[in-house]
Design a protein around this motif. Structure first.
Motif, PDB file in Angstrom:
ATOM      1  N   MET A 100       0.633  -1.049   0.178  1.00 46.66           N
ATOM      2  CA  MET A 100      -0.041  -0.155  -0.284  1.00 46.66           C
ATOM      3  C   MET A 100       0.652   1.034   0.112  1.00 46.66           C
ATOM      4  SD  MET A 100      -3.362  -0.513   2.108  1.00 46.66           S
ATOM      5  CE  MET A 100      -2.411  -1.292   3.753  1.00 46.66           C
ATOM      6  N   PRO A 101       0.736   1.789  -0.521  1.00 46.89           N
ATOM      7  CA  PRO A 101       1.092   3.441  -0.691  1.00 46.89           C
ATOM      8  C   PRO A 101       0.507   4.411   0.239  1.00 46.89           C
ATOM      9  CG  PRO A 101      -0.606   3.499  -2.506  1.00 46.89           C
ATOM     10  CD  PRO A 101      -0.381   2.358  -1.860  1.00 46.89           C
ATOM     11  N   ASN A 102       2.219   5.230   0.927  1.00 52.42           N
ATOM     12  CA  ASN A 102       1.184   6.358   2.136  1.00 52.42           C
ATOM     13  C   ASN A 102       0.092   6.777   2.128  1.00 52.42           C
ATOM     14  OD1 ASN A 102       4.117   5.384   3.770  1.00 52.42           O
ATOM     15  ND2 ASN A 102       4.986   6.354   2.602  1.00 52.42           N
ATOM     16  N   TRP A 103      -0.491   7.103   1.027  1.00 57.18           N
ATOM     17  CA  TRP A 103      -1.036   8.313   1.086  1.00 57.18           C
ATOM     18  C   TRP A 103      -2.506   6.895   1.531  1.00 57.18           C
ATOM     19  CZ3 TRP A 103      -5.828   7.062  -2.226  1.00 57.18           C
ATOM     20  CH2 TRP A 103      -5.122   6.475  -3.090  1.00 57.18           C
ATOM     21  N   VAL A 104      -2.741   6.052   0.706  1.00 55.70           N
ATOM     22  CA  VAL A 104      -3.267   4.799   1.441  1.00 55.70           C
ATOM     23  C   VAL A 104      -3.853   4.989   2.806  1.00 55.70           C
ATOM     24  CG1 VAL A 104      -4.731   2.947   1.291  1.00 55.70           C
ATOM     25  CG2 VAL A 104      -3.717   3.988  -0.869  1.00 55.70           C
ATOM     26  N   GLY A 108      -6.916   6.168   4.776  1.00 55.79           N
ATOM     27  CA  GLY A 108      -7.924   5.715   5.537  1.00 55.79           C
ATOM     28  C   GLY A 108      -8.270   5.874   7.583  1.00 55.79           C
ATOM     29  N   TYR A 109      -7.096   5.907   8.165  1.00 48.31           N
ATOM     30  CA  TYR A 109      -7.136   7.268   9.145  1.00 48.31           C
ATOM     31  C   TYR A 109      -7.917   8.147   9.196  1.00 48.31           C
ATOM     32  CZ  TYR A 109      -4.512   2.806  11.057  1.00 48.31           C
ATOM     33  OH  TYR A 109      -3.978   1.878  11.667  1.00 48.31           O
ATOM     34  N   VAL A 110      -7.171   9.251   7.920  1.00 44.61           N
ATOM     35  CA  VAL A 110      -8.231  10.644   8.046  1.00 44.61           C
ATOM     36  C   VAL A 110      -9.848  10.510   7.881  1.00 44.61           C
ATOM     37  CG1 VAL A 110      -8.043  12.299   6.887  1.00 44.61           C
ATOM     38  CG2 VAL A 110      -6.209  11.576   7.646  1.00 44.61           C
ATOM     39  N   GLY A 237      -5.457  25.681   3.299  1.00 46.42           N
ATOM     40  CA  GLY A 237      -3.864  25.946   3.533  1.00 46.42           C
ATOM     41  C   GLY A 237      -2.883  24.694   4.596  1.00 46.42           C
ATOM     42  N   PHE A 238      -4.079  24.501   5.511  1.00 42.97           N
ATOM     43  CA  PHE A 238      -3.644  23.928   6.736  1.00 42.97           C
ATOM     44  C   PHE A 238      -3.898  22.138   5.926  1.00 42.97           C
ATOM     45  CE2 PHE A 238      -3.559  27.398   9.828  1.00 42.97           C
ATOM     46  CZ  PHE A 238      -3.019  26.755  10.505  1.00 42.97           C
ATOM     47  N   VAL A 239      -5.512  22.111   5.210  1.00 38.62           N
ATOM     48  CA  VAL A 239      -5.658  20.882   4.910  1.00 38.62           C
ATOM     49  C   VAL A 239      -3.751  20.080   3.463  1.00 38.62           C
ATOM     50  CG1 VAL A 239      -6.394  19.092   2.897  1.00 38.62           C
ATOM     51  CG2 VAL A 239      -7.844  20.423   4.573  1.00 38.62           C
ATOM     52  N   VAL A 240      -3.696  21.215   3.310  1.00 41.14           N
ATOM     53  CA  VAL A 240      -2.394  21.001   2.662  1.00 41.14           C
ATOM     54  C   VAL A 240      -1.010  20.727   2.598  1.00 41.14           C
ATOM     55  CG1 VAL A 240      -0.350  21.670   0.361  1.00 41.14           C
ATOM     56  CG2 VAL A 240      -3.416  22.083   0.196  1.00 41.14           C
ATOM     57  N   ALA A 241      -1.453  21.464   4.026  1.00 39.75           N
ATOM     58  CA  ALA A 241       0.163  21.191   4.760  1.00 39.75           C
ATOM     59  C   ALA A 241       0.554  20.691   5.458  1.00 39.75           C
ATOM     60  CB  ALA A 241      -0.266  22.953   5.746  1.00 39.75           C
ATOM     61  N   LEU A 242      -0.901  20.101   6.111  1.00 39.30           N
ATOM     62  CA  LEU A 242      -0.893  18.649   7.223  1.00 39.30           C
ATOM     63  C   LEU A 242      -1.059  17.633   6.659  1.00 39.30           C
ATOM     64  CD1 LEU A 242      -3.249  20.447   9.751  1.00 39.30           C
ATOM     65  CD2 LEU A 242      -0.772  19.744  10.511  1.00 39.30           C
ATOM     66  N   GLY A 243      -1.717  17.301   5.442  1.00 40.23           N
ATOM     67  CA  GLY A 243      -1.594  16.545   4.464  1.00 40.23           C
ATOM     68  C   GLY A 243      -0.622  16.242   3.771  1.00 40.23           C
ATOM     69  N   TRP A 244       0.999  16.953   3.547  1.00 35.97           N
ATOM     70  CA  TRP A 244       2.077  17.093   3.289  1.00 35.97           C
ATOM     71  C   TRP A 244       3.298  15.845   4.309  1.00 35.97           C
ATOM     72  CZ3 TRP A 244       6.089  19.181   5.216  1.00 35.97           C
ATOM     73  CH2 TRP A 244       7.345  18.910   4.191  1.00 35.97           C
ATOM     74  N   LEU A 245       2.946  16.989   5.520  1.00 37.92           N
ATOM     75  CA  LEU A 245       3.092  16.935   6.605  1.00 37.92           C
ATOM     76  C   LEU A 245       3.337  15.204   6.915  1.00 37.92           C
ATOM     77  CD1 LEU A 245       5.417  16.921   8.922  1.00 37.92           C
ATOM     78  CD2 LEU A 245       3.248  18.249   9.901  1.00 37.92           C
ATOM     79  N   GLY A 246       1.904  14.947   7.467  1.00 40.74           N
ATOM     80  CA  GLY A 246       1.642  13.383   7.175  1.00 40.74           C
ATOM     81  C   GLY A 246       2.410  12.904   6.578  1.00 40.74           C
ATOM     82  N   LEU A 247       2.423  12.959   5.239  1.00 42.07           N
ATOM     83  CA  LEU A 247       3.076  12.268   4.027  1.00 42.07           C
ATOM     84  C   LEU A 247       4.138  11.921   4.338  1.00 42.07           C
ATOM     85  CD1 LEU A 247       0.821  12.844   1.538  1.00 42.07           C
ATOM     86  CD2 LEU A 247       0.605  10.528   2.150  1.00 42.07           C
ATOM     87  N   ARG A 248       5.091  12.728   4.737  1.00 42.14           N
ATOM     88  CA  ARG A 248       5.832  13.341   4.808  1.00 42.14           C
ATOM     89  C   ARG A 248       6.419  12.417   5.762  1.00 42.14           C
ATOM     90  NH1 ARG A 248      11.171  13.619   1.806  1.00 42.14           N
ATOM     91  NH2 ARG A 248      12.429  15.455   3.449  1.00 42.14           N
ATOM     92  N   LEU A 249       6.194  11.862   7.123  1.00 45.34           N
ATOM     93  CA  LEU A 249       6.362  11.504   8.156  1.00 45.34           C
ATOM     94  C   LEU A 249       6.262   9.973   7.906  1.00 45.34           C
ATOM     95  CD1 LEU A 249       4.214  13.311  10.901  1.00 45.34           C
ATOM     96  CD2 LEU A 249       6.757  12.992  10.634  1.00 45.34           C
ATOM     97  N   LEU A 250       5.239   9.841   6.924  1.00 46.45           N
ATOM     98  CA  LEU A 250       4.955   8.261   7.511  1.00 46.45           C
ATOM     99  C   LEU A 250       6.649   7.430   6.045  1.00 46.45           C
ATOM    100  CD1 LEU A 250       1.264   7.479   5.999  1.00 46.45           C
ATOM    101  CD2 LEU A 250       2.966   6.542   8.046  1.00 46.45           C
TER     102      LEU A 250
END
Length: 258
Positions: A100-104, A108-110, A237-250
């Motif tokens: 599974m890619p990280n975005w999945v 899923g959790y989001v 802006g917050f959706v994009v920034a936090l989404g990027w951060l979450g993917l980066r951390l994974l």
């Protein structure tokens, strides 16, 4: 043939929803009781002394803020506890080594956090109907605002869960940051009632924009303290920034690989 990533995304989201419904006494009932008390104490008792805010009764004024507060708290709490539980039980490692890619995984959790936020928001809105007449002059604004707000704090809860090393760590942010921001975000008052310096400081609070946009959706233009486009710009802006951060951390495996 179904896309494997879509199947995986649905599976994680369905598991999260099953978890929410399985322990409904912990996930859905407490916010309903808490918000009922808010409506009784602030709306009925204190509201009689406050009177109207502009042309809006105090009860009507606090309904959008209380609904959004419940959505934010439950979206955040769902994913922070669920994903940290996966870390603690070490079955998050199975997700990380899967194809599974990280975005999945993140999606899923989001999705689970957003769905819990929407369920709780709907429950609180129904409770509000016992205290006042709930109108919906702008349904699209109402739905998109609650969806964006739940997404933002689901992503924030995910980041909290990634960095948390023990169960106490997932309670620090809600207690010392999320709760103060919520109460200072215009849930119980209009920022126009504040001194100039406090009104200016409130504009640095992201929850202020969510509450105001949701209040516009339920009550109309007279209830909003700032331009609607600004609220959407901040939320997106917050959706994009936090989404990027979450993917980066994974991707980097921060707090996940030992």
């Amino acid at each position: 043939m179904s896309n494997p990533n879509v199947v995986a995304l649905k599976t994680i989201a369905r598991r999260e929803v099953a978890r929410i419904l399985r322990i409904w006494g912990q996930t859905l009932v407490p916010p309903a009781i808490t918000m009922t008390l808010y409506f009784l104490i602030f709306g009925k008792l204190i509201g009689r002394q406050v009177g109207n805010i502009g042309d809006i009764t105090y009860m009507d004024f606090i309904v959008p803020g209380l609904v959004m507060m419940a959505v934010i708290q439950n979206a955040y709490g769902n994913i922070s506890s669920s994903f940290f539980g996966a870390k603690f039980g070490r079955h998050v490692e199975e997700l990380l080594v899967s194809p599974m890619p990280n975005w999945v995984i993140l999606g899923g959790y989001v999705a689970g956090g957003v769905l819990r936020g929407l369920m709780v928001g709907a429950i609180v809105l129904v409770i509000a109907m016992f205290f006042t007449t709930v109108k919906l002059p702008h349904p699209l604004v109402t739905f998109t605002t609650v969806l964006l707000g739940a997404t933002i704090f689901s992503l924030a809860g995910f980041v909290n869960a990634v960095y948390a090393k023990k169960f106490d760590d997932i309670a620090i942010i809600p207690t010392f940051i999320l709760t103060p921001l919520t109460y200072l975000g215009g849930v119980f008052y209009s920022v126009k009632m504040l001194p100039d310096w406090a009104e200016t400081a409130t504009h640095a609070n992201p929850i202020f924009y969510m509450v105001n946009a949701f209040r516009y959706g339920l009550l109309g233009e007279d209830a909003i303290d700032m331009p609607l486009w600004m609220a959407y710009a901040v939320m997106l802006g917050f959706v994009v920034a936090l989404g990027w951060l979450g993917l980066r951390l994974l991707t980097k495996g921060v707090g996940l690989r030992s």
